[in-house]
Write a protein that holds these residues in place. Structure first.
Motif, PDB file in Angstrom:
ATOM      1  N   LEU A 363       0.784  -1.011  -0.087  1.00 31.22           N
ATOM      2  CA  LEU A 363      -0.160  -0.119  -0.025  1.00 31.22           C
ATOM      3  C   LEU A 363       0.927   1.204   0.117  1.00 31.22           C
ATOM      4  CD1 LEU A 363      -2.822  -0.709   2.216  1.00 31.22           C
ATOM      5  CD2 LEU A 363      -2.863  -0.845   0.146  1.00 31.22           C
ATOM      6  N   HIS A 364       0.288   2.358  -0.725  1.00 33.28           N
ATOM      7  CA  HIS A 364       1.196   3.591  -0.607  1.00 33.28           C
ATOM      8  C   HIS A 364       0.667   4.547   0.498  1.00 33.28           C
ATOM      9  CE1 HIS A 364       3.306   6.631  -2.081  1.00 33.28           C
ATOM     10  NE2 HIS A 364       2.333   7.328  -2.785  1.00 33.28           N
ATOM     11  N   HIS A 365       1.403   5.379   0.671  1.00 28.94           N
ATOM     12  CA  HIS A 365       0.917   6.443   1.736  1.00 28.94           C
ATOM     13  C   HIS A 365      -0.059   7.354   1.058  1.00 28.94           C
ATOM     14  CE1 HIS A 365       4.580   4.535   3.214  1.00 28.94           C
ATOM     15  NE2 HIS A 365       4.045   4.770   4.563  1.00 28.94           N
ATOM     16  N   ALA A 366       0.143   7.613   0.141  1.00 32.15           N
ATOM     17  CA  ALA A 366      -0.542   8.950  -0.754  1.00 32.15           C
ATOM     18  C   ALA A 366      -0.863  10.087   0.082  1.00 32.15           C
ATOM     19  CB  ALA A 366      -2.018   8.263  -1.147  1.00 32.15           C
ATOM     20  N   THR A 367       0.270  10.533   0.552  1.00 30.21           N
ATOM     21  CA  THR A 367      -0.199  12.040   1.304  1.00 30.21           C
ATOM     22  C   THR A 367      -0.294  12.964   0.328  1.00 30.21           C
ATOM     23  OG1 THR A 367       2.662  12.118   1.032  1.00 30.21           O
ATOM     24  CG2 THR A 367       1.688  10.931   3.017  1.00 30.21           C
ATOM     25  N   MET A 368      -0.938  14.038   0.867  1.00 34.50           N
ATOM     26  CA  MET A 368      -1.352  15.195   0.104  1.00 34.50           C
ATOM     27  C   MET A 368      -0.234  16.051  -0.413  1.00 34.50           C
ATOM     28  SD  MET A 368      -3.945  18.678   1.252  1.00 34.50           S
ATOM     29  CE  MET A 368      -4.944  17.463   1.762  1.00 34.50           C
ATOM     30  N   GLU A 369       0.760  16.230   0.377  1.00 30.01           N
ATOM     31  CA  GLU A 369       2.218  16.881   0.091  1.00 30.01           C
ATOM     32  C   GLU A 369       3.170  15.831  -0.499  1.00 30.01           C
ATOM     33  OE1 GLU A 369       5.526  19.906   2.160  1.00 30.01           O
ATOM     34  OE2 GLU A 369       4.397  18.443   3.157  1.00 30.01           O
ATOM     35  N   PRO A 370       3.443  15.967  -1.856  1.00 32.15           N
ATOM     36  CA  PRO A 370       4.595  15.038  -2.217  1.00 32.15           C
ATOM     37  C   PRO A 370       5.866  15.120  -1.374  1.00 32.15           C
ATOM     38  CG  PRO A 370       4.037  16.733  -3.696  1.00 32.15           C
ATOM     39  CD  PRO A 370       3.131  17.096  -2.963  1.00 32.15           C
ATOM     40  N   ILE A 371       6.885  14.161  -1.707  1.00 28.55           N
ATOM     41  CA  ILE A 371       7.898  14.225  -1.068  1.00 28.55           C
ATOM     42  C   ILE A 371       8.779  15.411  -1.614  1.00 28.55           C
ATOM     43  CG2 ILE A 371      10.463  13.431  -1.051  1.00 28.55           C
ATOM     44  CD1 ILE A 371       8.667  11.893   0.798  1.00 28.55           C
ATOM     45  N   ASN A 372       9.581  16.332  -0.762  1.00 26.43           N
ATOM     46  CA  ASN A 372      10.096  17.542  -1.108  1.00 26.43           C
ATOM     47  C   ASN A 372      11.085  17.777   0.155  1.00 26.43           C
ATOM     48  OD1 ASN A 372       9.087  20.043   0.708  1.00 26.43           O
ATOM     49  ND2 ASN A 372       7.491  18.516   0.181  1.00 26.43           N
ATOM     50  N   VAL A 373      12.375  18.355  -0.426  1.00 25.29           N
ATOM     51  CA  VAL A 373      13.291  18.776   0.772  1.00 25.29           C
ATOM     52  C   VAL A 373      14.102  20.128   0.038  1.00 25.29           C
ATOM     53  CG1 VAL A 373      14.858  17.147   0.071  1.00 25.29           C
ATOM     54  CG2 VAL A 373      15.119  17.897   2.258  1.00 25.29           C
ATOM     55  N   THR A 374      14.503  21.015   0.910  1.00 31.73           N
ATOM     56  CA  THR A 374      15.352  22.108   0.266  1.00 31.73           C
ATOM     57  C   THR A 374      16.893  21.913   0.975  1.00 31.73           C
ATOM     58  OG1 THR A 374      13.501  23.530   0.059  1.00 31.73           O
ATOM     59  CG2 THR A 374      15.559  24.691   0.170  1.00 31.73           C
ATOM     60  N   ALA A 375      17.764  22.417   0.134  1.00 28.64           N
ATOM     61  CA  ALA A 375      19.205  21.928   0.831  1.00 28.64           C
ATOM     62  C   ALA A 375      19.975  22.990   0.207  1.00 28.64           C
ATOM     63  CB  ALA A 375      19.725  20.547   0.460  1.00 28.64           C
ATOM     64  N   GLN A 376      20.909  23.520   0.867  1.00 25.28           N
ATOM     65  CA  GLN A 376      22.094  24.430   0.626  1.00 25.28           C
ATOM     66  C   GLN A 376      23.460  24.061   1.127  1.00 25.28           C
ATOM     67  OE1 GLN A 376      21.445  28.511   1.889  1.00 25.28           O
ATOM     68  NE2 GLN A 376      22.598  29.480   0.292  1.00 25.28           N
ATOM     69  N   TRP A 377      24.389  23.921   0.135  1.00 24.06           N
ATOM     70  CA  TRP A 377      25.832  23.587   0.669  1.00 24.06           C
ATOM     71  C   TRP A 377      26.337  24.926   0.542  1.00 24.06           C
ATOM     72  CZ3 TRP A 377      27.489  18.396   1.307  1.00 24.06           C
ATOM     73  CH2 TRP A 377      28.768  18.289   1.711  1.00 24.06           C
ATOM     74  N   VAL A 378      26.967  25.624   1.819  1.00 27.70           N
ATOM     75  CA  VAL A 378      27.549  26.752   1.533  1.00 27.70           C
ATOM     76  C   VAL A 378      28.540  26.876   2.758  1.00 27.70           C
ATOM     77  CG1 VAL A 378      25.684  27.916   3.027  1.00 27.70           C
ATOM     78  CG2 VAL A 378      27.082  29.386   1.727  1.00 27.70           C
ATOM     79  N   ASP A 379      29.708  27.575   2.347  1.00 22.85           N
ATOM     80  CA  ASP A 379      30.987  27.596   3.266  1.00 22.85           C
ATOM     81  C   ASP A 379      31.169  26.396   4.083  1.00 22.85           C
ATOM     82  OD1 ASP A 379      31.045  30.438   2.496  1.00 22.85           O
ATOM     83  OD2 ASP A 379      29.729  31.077   3.927  1.00 22.85           O
ATOM     84  N   GLY A 380      31.124  25.369   3.689  1.00 19.86           N
ATOM     85  CA  GLY A 380      31.235  23.988   4.295  1.00 19.86           C
ATOM     86  C   GLY A 380      30.117  23.680   5.259  1.00 19.86           C
ATOM     87  N   ARG A 381      28.954  24.222   5.078  1.00 26.37           N
ATOM     88  CA  ARG A 381      27.929  23.544   6.077  1.00 26.37           C
ATOM     89  C   ARG A 381      26.963  23.353   5.121  1.00 26.37           C
ATOM     90  NH1 ARG A 381      25.449  27.929   9.061  1.00 26.37           N
ATOM     91  NH2 ARG A 381      25.025  26.396  10.598  1.00 26.37           N
ATOM     92  N   LEU A 382      26.195  22.405   5.487  1.00 24.35           N
ATOM     93  CA  LEU A 382      24.868  21.942   4.896  1.00 24.35           C
ATOM     94  C   LEU A 382      23.490  22.460   5.744  1.00 24.35           C
ATOM     95  CD1 LEU A 382      23.387  20.240   2.762  1.00 24.35           C
ATOM     96  CD2 LEU A 382      23.801  18.249   4.193  1.00 24.35           C
ATOM     97  N   LEU A 383      22.901  23.109   5.059  1.00 25.44           N
ATOM     98  CA  LEU A 383      21.468  23.575   5.725  1.00 25.44           C
ATOM     99  C   LEU A 383      20.372  22.964   5.054  1.00 25.44           C
ATOM    100  CD1 LEU A 383      22.519  27.581   5.789  1.00 25.44           C
ATOM    101  CD2 LEU A 383      22.961  25.708   7.252  1.00 25.44           C
ATOM    102  N   VAL A 384      19.559  22.261   5.664  1.00 20.54           N
ATOM    103  CA  VAL A 384      18.395  21.725   5.076  1.00 20.54           C
ATOM    104  C   VAL A 384      17.099  21.826   5.807  1.00 20.54           C
ATOM    105  CG1 VAL A 384      17.634  19.267   4.508  1.00 20.54           C
ATOM    106  CG2 VAL A 384      20.140  19.539   4.477  1.00 20.54           C
ATOM    107  N   TRP A 385      16.069  22.119   5.013  1.00 17.46           N
ATOM    108  CA  TRP A 385      14.921  22.363   5.368  1.00 17.46           C
ATOM    109  C   TRP A 385      13.886  21.316   5.025  1.00 17.46           C
ATOM    110  CZ3 TRP A 385      18.305  25.790   3.534  1.00 17.46           C
ATOM    111  CH2 TRP A 385      18.437  26.837   4.089  1.00 17.46           C
ATOM    112  N   GLY A 386      13.106  20.659   5.833  1.00 10.62           N
ATOM    113  CA  GLY A 386      12.208  19.485   5.329  1.00 10.62           C
ATOM    114  C   GLY A 386      11.083  19.176   6.381  1.00 10.62           C
ATOM    115  N   SER A 387      10.266  18.462   5.549  1.00  9.15           N
ATOM    116  CA  SER A 387       9.127  17.899   6.500  1.00  9.15           C
ATOM    117  C   SER A 387       9.330  16.305   6.714  1.00  9.15           C
ATOM    118  CB  SER A 387       7.711  18.161   5.504  1.00  9.15           C
ATOM    119  OG  SER A 387       7.703  19.084   5.162  1.00  9.15           O
ATOM    120  N   GLU A 388       9.847  16.260   7.754  1.00  4.63           N
ATOM    121  CA  GLU A 388      10.170  14.549   8.309  1.00  4.63           C
ATOM    122  C   GLU A 388       9.467  14.191   9.423  1.00  4.63           C
ATOM    123  OE1 GLU A 388      11.967  12.708   6.505  1.00  4.63           O
ATOM    124  OE2 GLU A 388      12.229  14.226   5.058  1.00  4.63           O
TER     125      GLU A 388
END
Length: 727
Positions: A363-388
Motif C-alpha cells: 500500500l502507498h501512503h498517498a500523502t497530500m504533500e509529495p516528497i520535497n526537501v530544500t538544501a544549501q551547501w555553503v561555506d562548508g556547511r549543509l543547511l536543510v529544510w524539510g518535512s520529516e
C-alpha cells in the motif's frame, strides 16, 4: 527498529561506564539546549520548558506536526501541571539536536510498565543516551501523548511547578504547602506576597528539579479532557502555516528527479541536450539511481524532465505482483522461522481443524504533500529544510550522507502535509538526492520536489504479507489452539501478538522475506495486516460454530475485561441485537493496538453495479483517558476512512519490476461522496493511556470483509475488495 535491537543498545550503553561519563555529559547537553532556545528569552527548566520574564512559557516538543494536533494536546498537559493559563503557553517544535532527543519514547517503548523510582535518575540518563544514540525524535506509534506527554512532559511540568513554588518558599522563608499557584503566579497564604514564574525562573534555573513530583488527578484537570481550540488551526486556515513545499529562499533553484522505475536500479545513460533546451533549465545532474533537472522554477524543471529519455539498469526487472505473492506463499513452508508467541500445550489430533490463508498487498501512503526537501551547501556547511517525521533522525542521515561534522549540518523541520509513516522511511533516498544537488549547485539553495508520479512509483510501501492460520476447535466450535505462520519484513515491528483471546495454545511464527520494492511503516504499522488476519479468522470460526460473531468474542474474553466492555458498548451503540436493514451486510471486529482497544461495526450495501457502498461505521474506543475529545474523534474518524479506502480498492502492483500506479487516477482513494456515517464512542477507563492516531484503522478491514461476505456469500481472505485493473 525492533525491541530486541533497543535492548542490545541499552546493554551497550550501560556497559560503557554509565555512572560517571554519562552524568558528566548532562551538563554539556543542558548548555546546548539553553543556547539553542535562547532566542525565546528567559530560563530553560527541565530541558523542555522556557519561562520568559513576561511569564509566558514555551514548550519544546520532540515531535512533528502532520495534522494530528499533538502540539495542542501536549501543551494542555503541560499547562495543567504547571498551573498556567492557556494564553500563557507557546508551543514550538524542538530543534533537531541531540539535546532534544526524546527519552520518553524510548522509556515507553522499552519498559511499558514504567521504571521503579529508586533507579529513576540513572534510568533518565540511560534513556536520554539511547535516544541520542538512535537520533530519535520520531512521530509515530501513537506515542506522542501516551509516552512523551503522559510519561514525560507532564512529569517535567509538575516538577518545574514544584521547583518554582519551592523557590518562592525559600525566598519568603515559608513552607511550600502554604503557597498557592494560579496562572503562573505564586501567592502566600495572606495574599500579601506574589511572584510570577517569570520572576522566579532565574533563581530556580540553578537548582535541580524534584525527581518524584506529584501529578494532578483527573478531578484537578482544568484543560486535560477538554476540547481546547487547537493552536495550529488559525495559521492553517489563514495560509500562514509553512509546509516543506512552501519554503522560499533568496536565489532558490527548483529540481525534480526521475529514478529507476525498477527499485534498486541505477542510471545507465541520458542525453542532457533536450532538457537544456527548455527555457529556465539550469543543469541536468546525474545521480547514481536517478537523473535530476535543476531550473528556476518547478514548471521548467518538470518540462525539462519530460524532455529526457533516461535509461536504467539493474534491479529485479522480472518481478510482478503474482510472482512476488507466490514467493511469499512459498516462504511459509520455510524451516527458517522465528517464534513470536509460544504458549500452552498442543492439542491432540482428534480435534476438528479450521485452516485459512490470507494475503494483503503493498500500500502507498498517498500523502497530500509529495516528497520535497530544500538544501544549501555553503561555506562548508549543509543547511536543510524539510518535512520529516523524525527531525533528529533526518539530521543524522544528513551527517552520514554529507560526510560533514554534525555541527556543520543544520536541519530545520517544517510542517508535514501528511506522513502516515512515509516520512520516517528507513531509506531516505530523497535526502541523498537533495544533498547531491546542493553540493552540485553550491552556494545556491535547491528545493527538490518529486512529481506525483515519482512519489507513487518510488514509495516505501506497506509490506505485502501472507499468512496461514490453523485452529483446533472443541465440540462447540471454540478454539483450543491457534497455530500461525506469517511473512515479515526485517527491521519492521511484528505487532498484534500475543492474541488477547483466551486460547490455551498459541504457536505463532514469522518468516523473514525480501521485497522487490522499498517498504516502510504505514499507518498502524503491522496492526493493519494482522488485525485483518486475526479478526477475519475469528469471524470464520464463529461462522463455522454457527454463533453470533460478537457473542463468540465475548465468550473468548476474560470476564469484565476492557475488551468485553468495548464489545458490550459496541453492541448497544450499533444496534447489533436488532436485525440489519434489508439489503445491508454487517460485520464486526475488535483490535487492541498501541495501548487502546477499538471495536467497530460496519454496514455495507450494494450499488447498482454490485460494488460495495459503506453506509455506516460505529466505533467504540477505550484509550484509558481521553485527553482531547475533539482531536481524538478526528483521529479515529480519519483512521477509519483511511482503512476503508485501503480495504475497498487500494493496492500497489508490479509488472516487469515497475510499480504500475502513477497517480490518483489509477490508485483510487476514498472520495468525499463515499464517506459513510461515522459514530465514535469513547469509554473512559482506568486502563493505561493509549494511542489514538492509528488505532481506528486495524478493525476496519475485517469488519468490512465480513459485512461484504454476508451480502455476496464470499469468504474474503484477500484485499482489496475491488482489485486494481492490471495494465
Amino acid at each position: 527498529m525492533k525491541r530486541r535491537t533497543w535492548l542490545l543498545g541499552t546493554a551497550a550503553v550501560l556497559g560503557g561506564g554509565l555512572a560517571i561519563g554519562l552524568f558528566q555529559r548532562q551538563d554539556g547537553l543542558r548548555k546546548q539546549a539553553i543556547a539553542l532556545t535562547d532566542q525565546a528569552g528567559g530560563q530553560l527548566l527541565g530541558g523542555w520548558l522556557r519561562i520568559a520574564p513576561d511569564n509566558t512559557v514555551t514548550l519544546y516538543v520532540p515531535h512533528s506536526d502532520m495534522g494530528q494536533g499533538v502540539m495542542t494536546t501536549l501543551g494542555m498537559m503541560v499547562a495543567d501541571e504547571l498551573d498556567i493559563a492557556w494564553a500563557q503557553l507557546r508551543v514550538a517544535q524542538a530543534p533537531a539536536h541531540g539535546a532534544f532527543a526524546n527519552p520518553f519514547f524510548v522509556e515507553g517503548f522499552l519498559l511499558p510498565g514504567g521504571v521503579p523510582q529508586v533507579v529513576r535518575p540513572v534510568a533518565d540518563v540511560a534513556f536520554g543516551e539511547l535516544a541520542r544514540f538512535a537520533k530519535l525524535q520520531v512521530t509515530g506509534g501513537s506515542a506522542s501523548v501516551r509516552y512523551t506527554g503522559h510519561r514525560g512532559l507532564r512529569v517535567v511540568a509538575a516538577a518545574a511547578r514544584g521547583l518554582l513554588v519551592d523557590t518562592a518558599a525559600k525566598r519568603w522563608s515559608v513552607a511550600p504547602d502554604a503557597l498557592t499557584v494560579q496562572d503562573g503566579v505564586v501567592t502566600d497564604a495572606a495574599g500579601t506576597r506574589r511572584a510570577t514564574y517569570g520572576e522566579l525562573a532565574q533563581e530556580a534555573a540553578g537548582r535541580h528539579l524534584p525527581s518524584a513530583p506529584r501529578l494532578k488527578t483527573r478531578e484537578q484537570f482544568r484543560l486535560m479532557g477538554k476540547g481546547v481550540p487547537r493552536l495550529d488551526i488559525p495559521d492553517k486556515v489563514c495560509g500562514r502555516a509553512r509546509y516543506g513545499i512552501d519554503l522560499q529562499l533568496p536565489g532558490l533553484l527548483v529540481a525534480t528527479v526521475q529514478a529507476s522505475p525498477v527499485h534498486g536500479g541505477r542510471l545507465a545513460q541520458v542525453d542532457e541536450a533536450p532538457a537544456m533546451a527548455v527555457p529556465g533549465v539550469k543543469s541536468v545532474v546525474r545521480l547514481p539511481e536517478a537523473v535530476a533537472v535543476v531550473a528556476t522554477g518547478y514548471w521548467a524543471a518538470h518540462r525539462g524532465m519530460a524532455a529526457l529519455q533516461p535509461t536504467f539498469e539493474g534491479g529485479d526487472a522480472q518481478a510482478d505482483s503474482a510472482s512476488a505473492m507466490a514467493r511469499l506463499q512459498e516462504a511459509l513452508a520455510s524451516a527458517d522461522t522465528e517464534t513470536v508467541v509460544d504458549t500452552g500445550s498442543p492439542t491432540g489430533t482428534s480435534a476438528r481443524r479450521h485452516v485459512a490463508s490470507f494475503e494483503v498487498p503493498w500500500l502507498h501512503h498517498a500523502t497530500m504533500e509529495p516528497i520535497n526537501v530544500t538544501a544549501q551547501w555553503v561555506d562548508g556547511r549543509l543547511l536543510v529544510w524539510g518535512s520529516e517525521q523524525d527531525a533528529l533522525g533526518a539530521h543524522g542521515n544528513l551527517v552520514k550522507i554529507s560526510g560533514l561534522p554534525a555541527e556543520n549540518v543544520v536541519f530545520t523541520p517544517l510542517l508535514l502535509g501528511g506522513g502516515f509513516g512515509r516520512r520516517s522511511a528507513p531509506k531516505k533516498n530523497h535526502l541523498e538526492q537533495a544533498v547531491a544537488l546542493a553540493r552540485t549547485c553550491s552556494p545556491a539553495p535547491v528545493k527538490l520536489i518529486w512529481s506525483r508520479e515519482e512519489d507513487f512509483t518510488q514509495g516505501a510501501y506497506r509490506p505485502a504479507v501472507v499468512t496461514t492460520i490453523e485452529a483446533a476447535v472443541d465440540g462447540q466450535g471454540m478454539p483450543l489452539s491457534w497455530v500461525q505462520r506469517f511473512t515479515e519484513t526485517p527491521d519492521l515491528i511484528n505487532e498484534g501478538y500475543p492474541l488477547h483471546y483466551r486460547i490455551g495454545h498459541q504457536h505463532i511464527q514469522s518468516i523473514a522475506t525480501s521485497s522487490p520494492v522499498r517498504v516502510g511503516a504505514w499507518r498502524s504499522v503491522a496492526h493493519s495486516q494482522h488485525g485483518f488476519f486475526t479478526e477475519s479468522f475469528v469471524n470464520e470460526l464463529a461462522q463455522a460454530a454457527r454463533q453470533d460473531p460478537l457473542d463468540y468474542r465475548l465468550a473468548l474474553l476474560p470476564e469484565g475485561s476492557r475488551h468485553q466492555r468495548v464489545l458490550q458498548a459496541l453492541a448497544e451503540h450499533s444496534g447489533w441485537r436488532q436485525a440489519a436493514p434489508e439489503g445491508v451486510g454487517r460485520g464486526v471486529a475488535m483490535v487492541e493496538s498501541f495501548g487502546s482497544v477499538v471495536g467497530e461495526v460496519i454496514e455495507v450495501a450494494l450499488d447498482d453495479q454490485r460494488r460495495p457502498v459503506v453506509k455506516r461505521v460505529v466505533a467504540v474506543v477505550d484509550c484509558g483517558f481521553l485527553m482531547h475529545p475533539d482531536t481524538g474523534r478526528q483521529q479515529v474518524e480519519g483512521a477509519i476512512l483511511m482503512g476503508l479506502s485501503a480495504a475497498l480498492g487500494e493496492a500497489i502492483t508490479l509488472k516487469d519490476g515497475r510499480v504500475q500506479q502513477r497517480n490518483f487516477t489509477d490508485y483510487p482513494i476514498l472520495r468525499l461522496a463515499q464517506t459513510p456515517t461515522i459514530e465514535v464512542h469513547f469509554l473512559e477507563s482506568d486502563g493505561p493511556l493509549g494511542g489514538l492516531g492509528e488505532v481506528g484503522l486495524p478493525p476496519v478491514a475485517p469488519a468490512l470483509a465480513q459485512a461484504w461476505g454476508q451480502l455476496t456469500g464470499q469468504t474474503i481472505r484477500r484485499l482489496p475488495l475491488v482489485p486494481p485493473v492490471q495494465a
